[in-house]
Design a protein around this motif. Structure first.
Motif, PDB file in Angstrom:
ATOM      1  N   GLY A 291      66.086  -1.999  60.843  1.00 23.92           N
ATOM      2  CA  GLY A 291      65.111  -0.858  60.912  1.00 23.92           C
ATOM      3  C   GLY A 291      65.625   0.217  60.170  1.00 23.92           C
ATOM      4  N   VAL A 293      65.511   4.055  61.080  1.00 23.98           N
ATOM      5  CA  VAL A 293      65.131   5.353  61.927  1.00 23.98           C
ATOM      6  C   VAL A 293      65.928   6.545  61.043  1.00 23.98           C
ATOM      7  N   ALA A 466      61.248  -0.141  67.007  1.00 26.70           N
ATOM      8  CA  ALA A 466      62.880  -0.607  65.955  1.00 26.70           C
ATOM      9  C   ALA A 466      63.367  -1.744  66.516  1.00 26.70           C
ATOM     10  N   CYS A 470      63.712  -5.258  65.228  1.00 26.91           N
ATOM     11  CA  CYS A 470      65.144  -5.723  63.829  1.00 26.91           C
ATOM     12  C   CYS A 470      66.232  -6.607  64.552  1.00 26.91           C
ATOM     13  N   ARG A 472      68.652  -5.516  63.262  1.00 20.79           N
ATOM     14  CA  ARG A 472      69.772  -4.914  62.376  1.00 20.79           C
ATOM     15  C   ARG A 472      69.047  -3.106  62.325  1.00 20.79           C
ATOM     16  N   VAL A 473      68.975  -1.694  62.993  1.00 21.09           N
ATOM     17  CA  VAL A 473      68.527  -0.935  62.788  1.00 21.09           C
ATOM     18  C   VAL A 473      70.095  -0.002  62.725  1.00 21.09           C
ATOM     19  N   SER A 484      75.567   1.618  62.316  1.00 24.11           N
ATOM     20  CA  SER A 484      73.611   0.293  61.748  1.00 24.11           C
ATOM     21  C   SER A 484      74.492  -0.435  63.611  1.00 24.11           C
ATOM     22  N   ARG A 487      70.964  -5.866  66.330  1.00 24.58           N
ATOM     23  CA  ARG A 487      69.850  -6.745  67.796  1.00 24.58           C
ATOM     24  C   ARG A 487      70.656  -6.327  69.379  1.00 24.58           C
ATOM     25  N   ALA A 490      70.646  -3.002  70.296  1.00 13.73           N
ATOM     26  CA  ALA A 490      69.579  -1.400  70.276  1.00 13.73           C
ATOM     27  C   ALA A 490      68.343  -1.354  71.614  1.00 13.73           C
ATOM     28  N   LEU A 495      69.285   4.267  70.119  1.00 12.08           N
ATOM     29  CA  LEU A 495      68.888   4.779  68.922  1.00 12.08           C
ATOM     30  C   LEU A 495      68.537   6.079  69.005  1.00 12.08           C
TER      31      LEU A 495
END
Lengths: 511, 369
Positions: A291, A293, A466, A470, A472-473, A484, A487, A490, A495
């Protein structure tokens, strides 16, 4: 705030509203009550009758006979003149602004200019500025609309709507105003709407996004198959029960489960710069969903464009399968196996006047018919399985694309790239303006592609999406990688927190 | 065949005619046109009607092979020019210089034959190459520099007019050599050979524009250049290519015109601009509605040519040609817009209906594979 004084009559009350198109009932005996000073949300899937209802209120459609309406206790006729008589003001998604004119000029469009014979720009700007300031909207009235962000334009549109026509109790109708706004920008709009509400005005808010409903709304009316399923205070509802009301059944889960199964690095970028991105390195492995963002201006919105070559790359290297991809050349990126589904679907992704069939085949036209002779029949046969697989509705490949709903157009774009044979997918806001049901179909398609070994980069302003989709975001801040987030860690809050921290601490309300 | 078409059209019309539920009903004319649109062969019907009307009014002169030949021969040059114009128009670019390019090429070819004494094949080749260079210049202005095609080719038109005047020096060039006249002065199965040239060019253009990947990409460029670019279509290169194509084809039309006339002057060319554009736009209402297409363009040319020829045989004054072409262009483009509006309304209604059916039958989420 949840309920208003009961003795005041409803700001708008509509009863027994039905609409039939060629024997098909689009609306059945719909009743809608807006209490003065409330923010009332209108929810429903695409095709539930939401837009028909709005169009009737706006006077675009005439309802079947037998409907009644009253505004603050006074009977009005449901028809072309209702909106104007009852103080209903509409803010549609495209806002209806003229880019080349100033904020002040746009605010006067269709309404009144101060001064009768001589238009003084300075006086005009001062007058408009005073109105904007009174709502706490920090936009320069002398600025040209075209140079403002979408968020700022939306705020101007709201203020303009309130000052359009004679000043009296207004009922503001907003039709998915946040579809293209980033999270932080939505907050600006919500702040303004609460201010409007605090002044006693009534708001009807149409949206797809459940979070917004909970955040903003006092009460909600839910439409399903043309009928009102429920009108309730939001206080007693939760996310799942709302979805159940919209769909008429439980949704297993909006976000499908998936296993992390990542292979070798397929897409790599080193020291990428361009647009708002200052320096970014990233890598996406086969089968991985990464992801991206960030707030507006953080650079997140530029990442897929820079990787694909649709915005000028100032510096850096992009590699697919270890081979360099030249900058600023979408055609070369496609040859390298990259697919890009841009967020601005209408402008950048689809050919509205074309059929679904032609929209799907465009990136790969070889092998449609014999001897380089493209035949419609061969093309139709080639496309049919993709139309079926991605649940494009209606299932007719000859449909004109612009006649499909937003969600189905998005499915066509996904089908196009799945068919193109790409193995790197850059998806920008793939579910913006898409209803809950179609969202799930798009998520399934994304997961399928990942399971098939494709590398996926998902740029989204929906933090929930996201966090849920995902592996990984990557959170961008001021053009560089801020964090970073794996998962397991997140969450929407995390985020949002990561994207706001440090940057934008100055004055987050300023646009 | 025309009676078959008439029977089919009303049936489809009643199926889809749901205008009664629309809030703002399209005007009678627009609906009539939308009906004509559904019958994509309406042009042929009108053509048949024209032939019958003129045939009844002037049976001795109109219904003759000689008249048919004459219509075909006079429209052949317009047809060549119009087919060339399809390429840039499909790619979303105007080539207003095509007609003046035709005139310039006719003069150039004449000068090369008479003053330079070049052999016929070489003179033709040089003319076509110069035409290509003119097209490349247009392409450079539009695709590389980014000038709006309308303005860029308007400028080129003036340059070409100057070029014609420099070459011709105010005099007629000719008579041209018999071997050059022989290019068009032949018959194939009683038809002028130039009709055969048009047929070959039309087939070629039909394949490239309507049945090859290249043509699909050209159309994509015209339909939405940004989306096409992001789908891997080399939009600028295609605009360049399409302008070169229309210029070379216009040059070829100039060569053919010089050959049919036998002598040329600096004033020829501009009179072909309007008929060619009228035909191309009128053509978008035929066969493949909403798209520039070869077959529709040819039907339109026959329609315009027959109309003008018939009126002339009725003794109409000279200005009828210009009047007829002007009306045809305006009506054609107006019709396209009105038809589009009606179709859009229908499509919206159909989509809304489809969406309701989905909502009624299956919940959307379960449609995933």
């Amino acid at each position: 705030m949840s309920t208003t004084v009961a003795d005041r009559p409803a700001a708008l009350s509509v009863r027994g509203l039905s609409k039939t198109f060629q024997g098909q009932q689009a609306l059945r005996q719909v009743a809608l009550d807006l209490q003065p000073g409330e923010i009332h949300c209108l929810l429903g899937q695409n095709g539930s009758g939401k837009s028909t209802l709005i169009k009737i209120l706006a006077g675009y459609h005439t309802p079947d006979p037998g409907s009644e309406a009253s505004v603050f206790g006074t009977e009005v006729e449901v028809g072309p003149h209702m909106a104007e008589k009852s103080g209903l003001r509409f803010i549609h998604q495209d806002l209806g602004m003229i880019d080349s004119l100033s904020v002040a000029d746009n605010m006067s469009l269709g309404g009144s200019f101060p001064g009768r014979f001589w238009l003084s720009d300075r006086q005009h700007v001062r007058h408009s500025q005073a109105i904007l300031d009174s709502y706490g909207v920090k936009v320069d009235a002398a600025a040209t609309i075209g140079e403002l962000s979408l968020a700022a334009r939306t705020l101007v549109a709201v203020v303009r709507a309130l000052h359009f026509g004679p000043a009296k109790d207004a009922i503001l109708v907003l039709d998915e105003p946040t579809a293209a706004l980033a999270e932080a920008d939505k907050q600006l709009l919500f702040t303004l709407l609460r201010e409007v509400q605090a002044r006693g005005q009534t708001i009807l808010y149409v949206t797809h996004l459940l979070q917004e409903v909970f955040e903003l709304g006092d009460r909600v009316t839910i439409l399903r198959n043309g009928s009102v399923v429920a009108t309730r205070p939001l206080a007693g509802l939760d996310h799942d029960s709302l979805i159940e009301l919209i769909l008429g059944r439980k949704l297993e889960a909006l976000y499908p489960d998936h296993e992390e199964s990542a292979g070798v690095a397929v897409l790599q970028a080193e020291h990428l710069a361009g647009g708002n991105v200052k320096d970014l390195s990233l890598s996406v492995r086969a089968g991985e969903i990464v992801g991206v963002v960030g707030l507006m201006g953080s650079g997140a919105e530029d990442v897929p464009h820079l990787l694909f070559g649709s915005r000028p790359r100032a510096a850096g290297v992009v590699r697919v399968d270890g081979r360099d991809v030249p900058p600023d050349a979408p055609a070369a990126s496609i040859r390298a196996g990259i697919a890009f589904s841009p967020g601005e679907r209408k402008r950048l992704a689809v050919l509205g006047e074309w059929s679904v069939r032609e929209n799907i085949t465009l990136p790969r036209l070889k092998g449609l018919g014999r001897l380089r002779w493209m035949s419609r029949r061969a093309e139709g046969r080639d496309v049919a399985p993709y139309v079926a697989k991605y649940g494009v509705h209606p299932r007719d490949p000859e449909m004109r694309l612009a006649s499909l709903s937003g969600g189905n157009q998005q499915k066509v774009v996904i089908a196009r790239w799945m068919r193109s044979g790409a193995h790197v997918f850059l998806l920008e806001e793939p579910t913006a303006g898409v209803d809950v049901g179609a969202k799930r179909a798009i998520y399934d398609a994304i997961l399928q592609a990942a399971a098939g070994g494709s590398a996926i980069l998902l740029m989204t302003s929906d933090f929930d999406e996201a966090a849920s989709m995902c592996d990984r975001v990557l959170v961008l801040r001021d053009g560089v990688l801020g964090a970073s987030v794996p998962r397991a860690e997140a969450t929407t809050d995390r985020l949002l927190g990561e994207s706001i921290s440090r940057s934008r601490s100055k004055d987050s309300l300023h646009v | 065949m025309s009676s078959l078409e008439t029977q089919e059209a009303p049936a489809r019309e009643t199926l889809q005619d749901d205008a009664a539920t629309s809030p703002r009903r399209p005007t009678g004319v627009a609906r009539l046109l939308a009906g004509a649109q559904l019958n994509k062969f309406s042009g042929l019907l009108i053509l048949a009607a024209l032939i019958i009307v003129f045939g009844l009014l002037r049976p001795e002169t109109f219904l003759t092979l000689a008249n048919a030949r004459s219509i075909l021969a006079t429209q052949a040059i317009v047809a060549v020019l119009a087919i060339g114009l399809l390429f840039p128009l499909a790619a979303g670019a105007f080539d207003l210089s095509a007609a003046q390019n035709l005139g310039f090429s006719a003069v150039l070819c004449g000068v090369l034959l008479t003053k330079q004494d070049l052999p016929v094949p070489l003179a033709i080749l040089v003319t076509l190459v110069v035409g290509g260079v003119i097209g490349a210049f247009n392409g450079f202005l539009v695709a590389v520099i980014g000038i709006d095609s309308f303005i860029a080719t308007l400028g080129t038109t003036s340059l070409l007019l100057a070029g014609s005047q420099i070459l011709a020096e105010g005099a007629f060039i000719g008579p041209l050599d018999d071997s050059f006249l022989a290019i068009t002065d032949q018959k194939v199965f009683t038809l002028p050979i130039i009709v055969l040239y048009v047929a070959v060019l039309a087939l070629l253009a039909w394949y490239v524009i309507e049945h090859s990947p290249l043509g699909r990409r050209i159309y994509a460029t015209g339909a939405n250049p940004e989306a096409a670019h992001l789908s891997g279509v080399a939009t600028k290169r295609l605009v360049f290519f399409s302008l070169v194509t229309s210029a070379v084809v216009a040059s070829a039309a100039g060569v053919l015109l010089a050959s049919t006339l036998g002598s040329v002057s600096e004033s020829i060319g501009p009179e072909y601009l309007l008929p060619a554009f009228a035909a191309v736009f009128l053509g978008t209402t035929q066969l493949k509605p909403g798209r520039f297409n070869v077959g529709g363009t040819l039907i339109a040319i026959l329609l315009l040519g027959t109309g003008v020829a018939g009126l002339q045989l009725l003794g109409a004054p000279i200005w009828v040609t210009a009047l007829f072409n002007g009306i045809a262009l305006i009506v054609a483009v107006g019709a396209v817009l009105m038809v589009k509006r009606v179709q859009e309304r229908r499509a919206v209604r159909r989509a809304a209906q489809a969406a309701r059916q989905v909502a009624a039958s299956t919940p959307v989420a379960s449609t995933t594979a």
